[in-house]
Design a protein around this motif. Structure first.
Motif, PDB file in Angstrom:
ATOM      1  N   ASP A 132      29.463 -56.003  40.784  1.00  0.00           N
ATOM      2  CA  ASP A 132      28.186 -57.284  40.922  1.00  0.00           C
ATOM      3  C   ASP A 132      29.148 -58.278  41.729  1.00  0.00           C
ATOM      4  O   ASP A 132      28.474 -58.897  42.943  1.00  0.00           O
ATOM      5  CB  ASP A 132      28.189 -57.856  39.579  1.00  0.00           C
ATOM      6  CG  ASP A 132      27.317 -56.851  38.722  1.00  0.00           C
ATOM      7  OD1 ASP A 132      26.582 -56.426  39.377  1.00  0.00           O
ATOM      8  OD2 ASP A 132      27.433 -56.951  37.362  1.00  0.00           O
ATOM      9  N   ASP A 133      30.365 -58.094  41.534  1.00  0.00           N
ATOM     10  CA  ASP A 133      31.076 -59.445  42.330  1.00  0.00           C
ATOM     11  C   ASP A 133      31.080 -59.107  44.011  1.00  0.00           C
ATOM     12  O   ASP A 133      30.950 -59.954  44.585  1.00  0.00           O
ATOM     13  CB  ASP A 133      32.691 -59.355  41.966  1.00  0.00           C
ATOM     14  CG  ASP A 133      33.476 -60.617  42.511  1.00  0.00           C
ATOM     15  OD1 ASP A 133      33.125 -61.634  42.343  1.00  0.00           O
ATOM     16  OD2 ASP A 133      34.665 -60.157  43.470  1.00  0.00           O
ATOM     17  N   LEU A 140      25.675 -63.320  49.647  1.00  0.00           N
ATOM     18  CA  LEU A 140      25.970 -64.649  49.910  1.00  0.00           C
ATOM     19  C   LEU A 140      26.707 -64.905  51.297  1.00  0.00           C
ATOM     20  O   LEU A 140      26.071 -65.859  52.065  1.00  0.00           O
ATOM     21  CB  LEU A 140      26.896 -65.388  49.009  1.00  0.00           C
ATOM     22  CG  LEU A 140      26.349 -65.642  47.502  1.00  0.00           C
ATOM     23  CD1 LEU A 140      27.362 -66.330  46.625  1.00  0.00           C
ATOM     24  CD2 LEU A 140      25.290 -66.738  47.506  1.00  0.00           C
ATOM     25  N   ARG A 141      27.391 -63.822  51.693  1.00  0.00           N
ATOM     26  CA  ARG A 141      27.765 -63.983  53.161  1.00  0.00           C
ATOM     27  C   ARG A 141      26.740 -63.799  54.158  1.00  0.00           C
ATOM     28  O   ARG A 141      26.867 -64.622  55.100  1.00  0.00           O
ATOM     29  CB  ARG A 141      29.088 -62.949  53.330  1.00  0.00           C
ATOM     30  CG  ARG A 141      29.796 -63.152  54.762  1.00  0.00           C
ATOM     31  CD  ARG A 141      30.694 -62.135  54.627  1.00  0.00           C
ATOM     32  NE  ARG A 141      31.530 -62.035  53.714  1.00  0.00           N
ATOM     33  CZ  ARG A 141      31.667 -61.112  52.770  1.00  0.00           C
ATOM     34  NH1 ARG A 141      30.943 -59.845  52.778  1.00  0.00           N
ATOM     35  NH2 ARG A 141      32.544 -61.171  51.804  1.00  0.00           N
ATOM     36  N   ASN A 142      25.775 -62.914  53.920  1.00  0.00           N
ATOM     37  CA  ASN A 142      24.590 -62.654  54.753  1.00  0.00           C
ATOM     38  C   ASN A 142      23.851 -63.880  54.847  1.00  0.00           C
ATOM     39  O   ASN A 142      22.895 -64.166  55.893  1.00  0.00           O
ATOM     40  CB  ASN A 142      23.897 -61.401  54.307  1.00  0.00           C
ATOM     41  CG  ASN A 142      24.857 -60.212  54.418  1.00  0.00           C
ATOM     42  OD1 ASN A 142      25.731 -60.044  55.209  1.00  0.00           O
ATOM     43  ND2 ASN A 142      24.388 -59.014  53.612  1.00  0.00           N
ATOM     44  N   LEU A 143      23.774 -64.767  53.727  1.00  0.00           N
ATOM     45  CA  LEU A 143      22.744 -65.650  53.846  1.00  0.00           C
ATOM     46  C   LEU A 143      23.665 -66.929  54.136  1.00  0.00           C
ATOM     47  O   LEU A 143      22.764 -68.103  54.219  1.00  0.00           O
ATOM     48  CB  LEU A 143      22.538 -66.009  52.363  1.00  0.00           C
ATOM     49  CG  LEU A 143      21.527 -64.957  51.822  1.00  0.00           C
ATOM     50  CD1 LEU A 143      21.380 -65.236  50.171  1.00  0.00           C
ATOM     51  CD2 LEU A 143      20.198 -64.973  52.375  1.00  0.00           C
ATOM     52  N   ASN A 148      33.776 -68.621  48.368  1.00  0.00           N
ATOM     53  CA  ASN A 148      35.089 -69.489  47.688  1.00  0.00           C
ATOM     54  C   ASN A 148      34.685 -70.733  47.484  1.00  0.00           C
ATOM     55  O   ASN A 148      35.307 -71.486  46.545  1.00  0.00           O
ATOM     56  CB  ASN A 148      36.212 -69.336  48.811  1.00  0.00           C
ATOM     57  CG  ASN A 148      36.890 -67.820  48.950  1.00  0.00           C
ATOM     58  OD1 ASN A 148      36.806 -66.978  47.808  1.00  0.00           O
ATOM     59  ND2 ASN A 148      37.208 -67.331  50.108  1.00  0.00           N
ATOM     60  N   LYS A 149      34.053 -71.288  48.422  1.00  0.00           N
ATOM     61  CA  LYS A 149      33.603 -72.786  48.262  1.00  0.00           C
ATOM     62  C   LYS A 149      32.673 -72.876  46.998  1.00  0.00           C
ATOM     63  O   LYS A 149      32.710 -73.910  46.126  1.00  0.00           O
ATOM     64  CB  LYS A 149      32.733 -73.296  49.481  1.00  0.00           C
ATOM     65  CG  LYS A 149      33.985 -73.578  50.683  1.00  0.00           C
ATOM     66  CD  LYS A 149      33.196 -74.034  51.894  1.00  0.00           C
ATOM     67  CE  LYS A 149      34.097 -74.265  52.911  1.00  0.00           C
ATOM     68  NZ  LYS A 149      33.415 -75.112  54.280  1.00  0.00           N
ATOM     69  N   ILE A 150      31.804 -71.874  46.742  1.00  0.00           N
ATOM     70  CA  ILE A 150      30.782 -72.085  45.676  1.00  0.00           C
ATOM     71  C   ILE A 150      31.749 -71.785  44.451  1.00  0.00           C
ATOM     72  O   ILE A 150      31.417 -72.253  43.456  1.00  0.00           O
ATOM     73  CB  ILE A 150      29.842 -70.793  45.916  1.00  0.00           C
ATOM     74  CG1 ILE A 150      28.981 -71.160  46.877  1.00  0.00           C
ATOM     75  CG2 ILE A 150      29.005 -70.719  44.498  1.00  0.00           C
ATOM     76  CD1 ILE A 150      27.950 -69.920  47.295  1.00  0.00           C
ATOM     77  N   GLU A 151      32.753 -71.075  44.459  1.00  0.00           N
ATOM     78  CA  GLU A 151      33.613 -70.736  43.040  1.00  0.00           C
ATOM     79  C   GLU A 151      34.273 -72.183  42.707  1.00  0.00           C
ATOM     80  O   GLU A 151      34.547 -72.478  41.735  1.00  0.00           O
ATOM     81  CB  GLU A 151      34.518 -69.800  43.422  1.00  0.00           C
ATOM     82  CG  GLU A 151      34.067 -68.218  43.249  1.00  0.00           C
ATOM     83  CD  GLU A 151      33.591 -68.021  41.873  1.00  0.00           C
ATOM     84  OE1 GLU A 151      34.370 -68.282  40.784  1.00  0.00           O
ATOM     85  OE2 GLU A 151      32.471 -67.534  41.685  1.00  0.00           O
ATOM     86  N   LYS A 152      34.850 -72.721  43.918  1.00  0.00           N
ATOM     87  CA  LYS A 152      35.295 -74.197  43.695  1.00  0.00           C
ATOM     88  C   LYS A 152      34.537 -75.102  43.206  1.00  0.00           C
ATOM     89  O   LYS A 152      34.844 -76.018  42.446  1.00  0.00           O
ATOM     90  CB  LYS A 152      36.220 -74.457  45.007  1.00  0.00           C
ATOM     91  CG  LYS A 152      37.187 -73.588  45.424  1.00  0.00           C
ATOM     92  CD  LYS A 152      37.929 -74.077  46.628  1.00  0.00           C
ATOM     93  CE  LYS A 152      39.271 -73.223  47.078  1.00  0.00           C
ATOM     94  NZ  LYS A 152      39.681 -73.882  48.701  1.00  0.00           N
TER      95      LYS A 152
END
Length: 431
Positions: A132-133, A140-143, A148-152
């Motif tokens: 899943d991760d 998300l990278r393709n979009l 990493n910013k989303i996690e922060k």
């Protein structure tokens, strides 16, 4: 013969019985030793290193599976798939097979875990988390998003709980209330079943040995029944106290000798983190315990214990008087067990989720379930009028049941050689 003499006779007969003495001192030793043995074996099992093979020729996921204290991943990606499966089946716990796909998003449905044994569900969940991760990051990278910013940017909120009076509370305090209420209700249920059966067996034994014919000539059946119930309950209380003292003492001694800890299945880092959080929360738990109506809980436990035990024990005594053997009593025990089981289920599935709901309130008023359900509700706070109504109904029902039970006891105690039916017992109530 006075009631006190009957109580003394029953109590003395129980505590001097060899089986009572043996089980009183042997039971806690067996239970604690068994618990420590299971915990010890579990700790040994968790120290074993499990080896799991991975076949990921394209390298989608193999770098995402990290070795731990208990799991080691072996890369067999250089082998042909058939060879890797054969090797894994002979040497390893299982094989994580990651096939070639056109897009990483397809991995969520294509990865296989192959093993000869039933897989550990926690381990399967860990594999799914890794997939899943990986797929989520790729999507998300393709979009055009930076994972990493989303996690922060993620935030863990914490809602502060308080009462309208301004007094602060915390959500873990509900756990304390659940534990205290659940333990109180469960103890009453176990006590009723164990020592209620003891009352029934005592009546059956005296009836079988024809001793009852001599006793009944000098004492009224009602007084004899109450003496048996009270005497047996006192012996049961003594046995329960001894069990508690011996059980706690033996647990502390054995865990110290073998260095066995409950929850040994938890990994060391996780255990250390959990212990640190628990230590930080101790002042809050102590504070929450101080806010609980401890005196009310204790008094209600005694009141509901007396009412509930006497209510059910009178039924057990009447069953013992109606039958000639324990085998014959089985057909009458189900109606006794069902309300107790119902009380436990309502307590754990209704009181815990909504202690002041309609279901919890109603069953805390019904006499056959109130000793269990009401005790589970009291730590959450119950209006005094509800407690008074519940106790009144419980003891009113107790006196009514004792009156009916005494009539069954009076006739059934001298009946031999015939299995009674519900129809015949109903006729006895008319005499």
């Amino acid at each position: 013969m006075s009631l006190s003499l009957i109580i003394k006779r029953e109590f003395t007969a129980k505590v001097r019985n060899k089986s009572f003495i043996v089980m009183t001192f042997l039971s806690p030793i067996l239970f604690v030793a068994m618990g420590c043995l299971i915990a010890y074996l579990t700790s040994l099992n968790n120290n074993e290193l499990v080896k799991v093979a991975i076949h990921d020729h394209e390298g989608y996921l193999k770098k995402d599976f990290k070795d731990s204290d208990h799991i080691k991943y072996i890369d067999l990606s250089a082998m042909p798939v058939a060879t890797a499966k054969k090797t894994a089946s002979e040497q390893y716990e299982g094989l994580i097979y990651v096939p070639k796909v056109d897009s990483l998003s397809m991995l969520s449905k294509k990865v296989e875990y192959i093993t000869n044994e039933s897989p550990n569900l926690d381990f399967v969940s860990d594999i799914e988390d890794v997939i899943d991760d990986k797929v989520t990051r790729n999507n998300l990278r393709n979009l055009g998003f930076d994972y990493n910013k989303i996690e922060k940017a993620k935030v863990e909120s914490q809602v502060h709980l308080s009462k309208f009076s301004g007094e602060e509370t915390f959500k873990e305090g509900s756990i304390i209330k659940m534990v205290i209420g659940g333990l109180s209700g469960y103890l009453i249920m176990m006590f009723v079943i164990i020592y209620g059966n003891m009352v029934m067996r005592s009546v059956i034994e005296e009836k079988t040995n024809r001793i009852i014919e001599i006793i009944i000539s000098s004492v009224k059946p009602f007084k004899l029944m109450m003496g048996k119930i009270i005497g047996t309950s006192l012996a049961g209380v003594l046995q329960f106290i001894i069990w508690a003292i011996l059980g706690i003492s033996l647990y502390l001694i054995l865990t110290g000798i073998f260095n066995v800890q409950v929850g040994a299945a938890t990994s060391q880092p996780a255990m250390a983190e959990a212990s640190q959080k628990a230590m930080e929360g101790i002042p809050l738990y102590i504070s929450e315990l101080g806010k609980l109506p401890i005196l009310t809980i204790f008094i209600c436990f005694i009141v509901y214990f007396i009412g509930g035990f006497f209510l059910y024990s009178s039924i057990y005594a009447s069953i013992g008087a109606a039958v000639d053997s324990e085998t014959d009593s089985q057909q009458f025990l189900l109606p006794i067990i069902l309300p107790l089981m119902l009380g436990v289920y309502v307590g754990f599935f209704s009181v815990i989720s909504d202690p002041h709901g309609t279901v919890a309130t109603v069953f805390s008023m019904i006499p056959l379930t109130s000793p269990i359900v009401m005790l589970m509700r009291i730590p959450f706070g119950v209006p005094l009028w509800q407690v008074l109504v519940s106790v009144t109904l419980l003891f009113a029902t107790f006196f009514g049941v004792v009156w009916f039970a005494a009539k069954i006891y009076r006739i059934g105690i001298l009946m031999y050689g015939k299995k009674p039916t519900y129809k015949e017992i109903f006729k006895w109530l008319k005499y």
